[in-house]
Design a protein around this motif. Structure first.
Motif, PDB file in Angstrom:
ATOM      1  N   LEU A  83      -4.478  44.371  52.571  1.00  0.00           N
ATOM      2  CA  LEU A  83      -5.082  43.519  51.982  1.00  0.00           C
ATOM      3  C   LEU A  83      -4.657  44.172  51.148  1.00  0.00           C
ATOM      4  N   GLN A  84      -3.774  45.330  49.975  1.00  0.00           N
ATOM      5  CA  GLN A  84      -2.920  45.829  49.378  1.00  0.00           C
ATOM      6  C   GLN A  84      -1.675  44.771  48.834  1.00  0.00           C
ATOM      7  N   PRO A  85      -0.563  44.136  49.472  1.00  0.00           N
ATOM      8  CA  PRO A  85       0.182  43.497  48.838  1.00  0.00           C
ATOM      9  C   PRO A  85      -0.011  42.473  48.140  1.00  0.00           C
ATOM     10  N   ILE A  86      -1.371  41.726  48.948  1.00  0.00           N
ATOM     11  CA  ILE A  86      -2.483  40.617  48.317  1.00  0.00           C
ATOM     12  C   ILE A  86      -3.056  40.427  46.796  1.00  0.00           C
ATOM     13  N   ILE A  87      -3.144  42.608  47.126  1.00  0.00           N
ATOM     14  CA  ILE A  87      -4.056  42.348  45.635  1.00  0.00           C
ATOM     15  C   ILE A  87      -3.637  42.996  44.586  1.00  0.00           C
ATOM     16  N   SER A  88      -1.974  43.891  44.560  1.00  0.00           N
ATOM     17  CA  SER A  88      -0.375  43.332  44.091  1.00  0.00           C
ATOM     18  C   SER A  88       0.180  41.913  43.397  1.00  0.00           C
ATOM     19  N   GLN A  89       0.279  41.150  44.181  1.00  0.00           N
ATOM     20  CA  GLN A  89       0.452  40.133  44.245  1.00  0.00           C
ATOM     21  C   GLN A  89       0.086  39.354  43.387  1.00  0.00           C
ATOM     22  N   TYR A  90      -1.373  38.883  44.114  1.00  0.00           N
ATOM     23  CA  TYR A  90      -3.068  38.208  42.928  1.00  0.00           C
ATOM     24  C   TYR A  90      -3.295  38.841  41.942  1.00  0.00           C
ATOM     25  N   ARG A  91      -3.106  40.233  41.665  1.00  0.00           N
ATOM     26  CA  ARG A  91      -4.135  40.879  40.303  1.00  0.00           C
ATOM     27  C   ARG A  91      -5.195  40.609  40.540  1.00  0.00           C
ATOM     28  N   LEU A  92      -6.027  41.061  42.183  1.00  0.00           N
ATOM     29  CA  LEU A  92      -6.791  40.861  42.432  1.00  0.00           C
ATOM     30  C   LEU A  92      -7.544  42.704  41.463  1.00  0.00           C
ATOM     31  N   PRO A  93      -8.500  42.111  40.749  1.00  0.00           N
ATOM     32  CA  PRO A  93      -9.062  43.394  39.889  1.00  0.00           C
ATOM     33  C   PRO A  93     -10.242  43.890  40.961  1.00  0.00           C
ATOM     34  N   PHE A  94     -10.093  45.542  41.122  1.00  0.00           N
ATOM     35  CA  PHE A  94     -11.214  46.051  42.059  1.00  0.00           C
ATOM     36  C   PHE A  94     -12.426  46.254  41.721  1.00  0.00           C
ATOM     37  N   ALA A  95     -12.785  45.808  40.075  1.00  0.00           N
ATOM     38  CA  ALA A  95     -14.539  45.490  39.724  1.00  0.00           C
ATOM     39  C   ALA A  95     -14.708  44.365  40.516  1.00  0.00           C
ATOM     40  N   HIS A  96     -14.215  43.159  41.759  1.00  0.00           N
ATOM     41  CA  HIS A  96     -14.448  42.245  42.192  1.00  0.00           C
ATOM     42  C   HIS A  96     -15.230  43.311  43.918  1.00  0.00           C
ATOM     43  N   PHE A  97     -13.799  44.034  43.846  1.00  0.00           N
ATOM     44  CA  PHE A  97     -14.676  44.936  45.243  1.00  0.00           C
ATOM     45  C   PHE A  97     -15.624  45.505  45.531  1.00  0.00           C
ATOM     46  N   ASP A  98     -15.700  46.137  43.582  1.00  0.00           N
ATOM     47  CA  ASP A  98     -17.259  46.953  43.269  1.00  0.00           C
ATOM     48  C   ASP A  98     -17.965  46.184  43.674  1.00  0.00           C
TER      49      ASP A  98
END
Length: 291
Positions: A83-98
């Motif tokens: 998931l990490q490169p997807i998080i980086s590419q699309y700038r997915l915030p930790f707050a949503h995962f939390d």
């Protein structure tokens, strides 16, 4: 790159995974990685053979590990590494995962919801937040896609709750608000015993009314400029709207007979209908056409 995530997604055979078929391969892989994360944390919370404190500790480990993925660290879990490169590419915030993990953690502590407002918070965390992450992967031009994702997520989750009342009751859970049960003179014990009645049908119809409002809100909020990019979300809307209509046809009797689900043929029809309406530039959401 996302082998384990693809395997988890393929095995799930879920309606959410079905929607990925309309996406380009790169976004399909990205959504598989996101879905695998959602599936893994949900499975941790639902693993009733494990003590609650063990599940709580495991979810804390997932929270810390996905934080590492978001912060550019070295996550230990394979799904988070994928998931990490997807998080980086699309700038997915930790707050949503939390927030998503907070949602599944609610299942560790809460087996009843007193009010509709409490239930709506749960729906936001476990469904709308997934929508907010998903639209970042889908891509959009208008920021109205964010409130669209929130409304559609709540509509889908309320539909899910109505469909799964029997299964949830077998696990001791009742998601339908106790205040609504009292208003319709349905006792929690009746639901736990899988007892169907006209009173229950009226209770379920009132919850379906809330879901319909969110479907209507989602249809109103989706910007025309982003209809193409939101095609997977619109497919989800059409599938779950059809499920809701089938529940209505059965007068919400989920206690007797087979579970409410769509056949393979119905799902293929939904895929075709969604694609076709996009191709002809239809303005109304696909699920509105199923009234």
């Amino acid at each position: 790159m996302t082998q384990q995530s693809r395997t988890i997604t393929r095995k799930s055979a879920s309606n959410l995974a079905l929607a990925f078929v309309l996406l380009p391969k790169a976004k399909r892989d990205a959504m598989s990685a996101l879905y695998a994360f959602c599936r893994e944390v949900d499975d941790v919370a639902d693993e009733e053979s494990m003590p609650i404190e063990k599940r709580r500790a495991d979810l804390a480990a997932w929270r810390q590990d996905v934080r590492l993925a978001c912060d550019g660290g070295a996550p230990a879990f394979t799904v988070n590494r994928e998931l990490q490169p997807i998080i980086s590419q699309y700038r997915l915030p930790f707050a949503h995962f939390d927030e998503l993990i907070q949602g599944v953690e609610m299942d560790l502590d809460i087996s009843r919801y007193n009010t509709y407002e409490e239930l709506e918070l749960y729906c936001y965390r476990v469904a709308s937040v997934v929508g907010l992450l998903s639209v970042e992967i889908f891509g959009y031009q208008s920021k109205e896609c964010r409130p669209y994702a929130i409304a559609l997520g709540k509509a889908l989750q309320l539909t899910n709750i109505l469909r799964d009342v029997r299964g949830d009751a077998q696990r001791g859970r009742i998601y339908l608000p106790l205040a609504d049960l009292e208003r319709h003179k349905v006792t929690p014990e009746e639901i736990l015993r899988s007892e169907y009645s006209d009173r229950y049908a009226r209770l379920a119809a009132s919850v379906a009314g809330h879901a319909k409002k969110f479907y209507a809100e989602a249809g109103r909020l989706l910007p025309a400029v982003d209809r193409r990019s939101m095609i997977a979300a619109e497919l989800m809307g059409s599938v779950y709207w059809r499920l809701l209509r089938e529940l209505e046809r059965r007068h919400f009797d989920v206690f007797n007979g087979p579970s409410v689900r769509l056949s393979r043929g119905q799902k293929i029809l939904m895929i075709w209908r969604t694609w076709f309406r996009l191709a002809i530039g239809a303005a109304a959401p696909n699920y509105a056409m199923l009234l």
